[in-house]
Write a protein that holds these residues in place. Structure first.
Motif, PDB file in Angstrom:
ATOM      1  N   LEU A  63      -5.477   6.833   1.743  1.00 45.44           N
ATOM      2  CA  LEU A  63      -5.039   5.403   1.822  1.00 45.44           C
ATOM      3  C   LEU A  63      -6.272   4.740   1.203  1.00 45.44           C
ATOM      4  O   LEU A  63      -6.080   3.505   0.623  1.00 45.44           O
ATOM      5  CB  LEU A  63      -4.570   5.209   3.049  1.00 45.44           C
ATOM      6  N   GLU A  64      -7.590   5.399   1.500  1.00 46.31           N
ATOM      7  CA  GLU A  64      -8.621   4.513   0.923  1.00 46.31           C
ATOM      8  C   GLU A  64      -8.686   4.512  -0.782  1.00 46.31           C
ATOM      9  O   GLU A  64      -8.822   3.601  -1.151  1.00 46.31           O
ATOM     10  CB  GLU A  64      -9.871   5.331   1.422  1.00 46.31           C
ATOM     11  N   ALA A  67      -6.207   1.878  -1.548  1.00 46.96           N
ATOM     12  CA  ALA A  67      -6.969   0.490  -1.648  1.00 46.96           C
ATOM     13  C   ALA A  67      -7.753   0.248  -2.929  1.00 46.96           C
ATOM     14  O   ALA A  67      -7.889  -0.840  -3.050  1.00 46.96           O
ATOM     15  CB  ALA A  67      -7.412   0.519  -0.084  1.00 46.96           C
ATOM     16  N   ARG A  74      -8.874  -2.836   3.246  1.00 49.44           N
ATOM     17  CA  ARG A  74      -7.834  -2.329   4.326  1.00 49.44           C
ATOM     18  C   ARG A  74      -7.955  -3.160   5.355  1.00 49.44           C
ATOM     19  O   ARG A  74      -8.976  -3.942   5.771  1.00 49.44           O
ATOM     20  CB  ARG A  74      -8.258  -1.189   4.539  1.00 49.44           C
ATOM     21  N   ASP A  85      -2.251   0.275   7.110  1.00 46.51           N
ATOM     22  CA  ASP A  85      -1.895   1.539   6.535  1.00 46.51           C
ATOM     23  C   ASP A  85      -0.363   1.698   5.732  1.00 46.51           C
ATOM     24  O   ASP A  85      -0.231   2.196   4.614  1.00 46.51           O
ATOM     25  CB  ASP A  85      -2.238   2.729   7.307  1.00 46.51           C
ATOM     26  N   LEU A  88      -0.245  -0.421   2.677  1.00 47.16           N
ATOM     27  CA  LEU A  88      -0.771   0.074   1.541  1.00 47.16           C
ATOM     28  C   LEU A  88       0.295   1.387   1.039  1.00 47.16           C
ATOM     29  O   LEU A  88       0.281   1.512  -0.220  1.00 47.16           O
ATOM     30  CB  LEU A  88      -2.272   0.905   2.165  1.00 47.16           C
TER      31      LEU A  88
END
Length: 108
Positions: A63-64, A67, A74, A85, A88
């Protein structure tokens, strides 16, 4: 006149629109695709397997990286700004569906 209309329409067709948590943004789909394909985290089979198994570390890094790919923030509970989350994950899925749609040719 037709040429100008055609190029404007083509340019719009290659822009991927998405909500970044603040405003509607449009980005070059080709550039996003190249950044996705060269991103080590998003294309790593070990991390993808960890995401499938719901490994917290793998999901967090995935997820990072998502982003970073779309250059969005986030979600921050203190400020109430950014994408959650789920948003995303949805953004990445919508982009992949958009790419798939652009790659398939319509039936004559």
């Amino acid at each position: 006149m037709f040429r100008r209309w055609w190029y404007r329409r083509l340019r719009k067709a290659l822009l991927f629109p998405y909500w970044d948590g603040h405003r509607l943004r449009k980005e070059d789909g080709e550039r996003l695709w190249r950044r996705l394909r060269t991103n080590k985290t998003l294309t790593d089979p070990v991390i993808e397997a960890g995401v499938q198994k719901d490994d917290p570390d793998a999901v967090e890094s995935y997820l990072e990286a998502t982003a970073e790919l779309f250059k969005v923030e986030r979600y921050n509970a203190e400020t109430g700004i950014g994408l959650t989350d789920a948003e995303l994950a949805d953004l990445l899925v919508r982009f992949l569906n958009w790419v798939s749609q652009k790659k398939t040719k319509p039936n004559p």
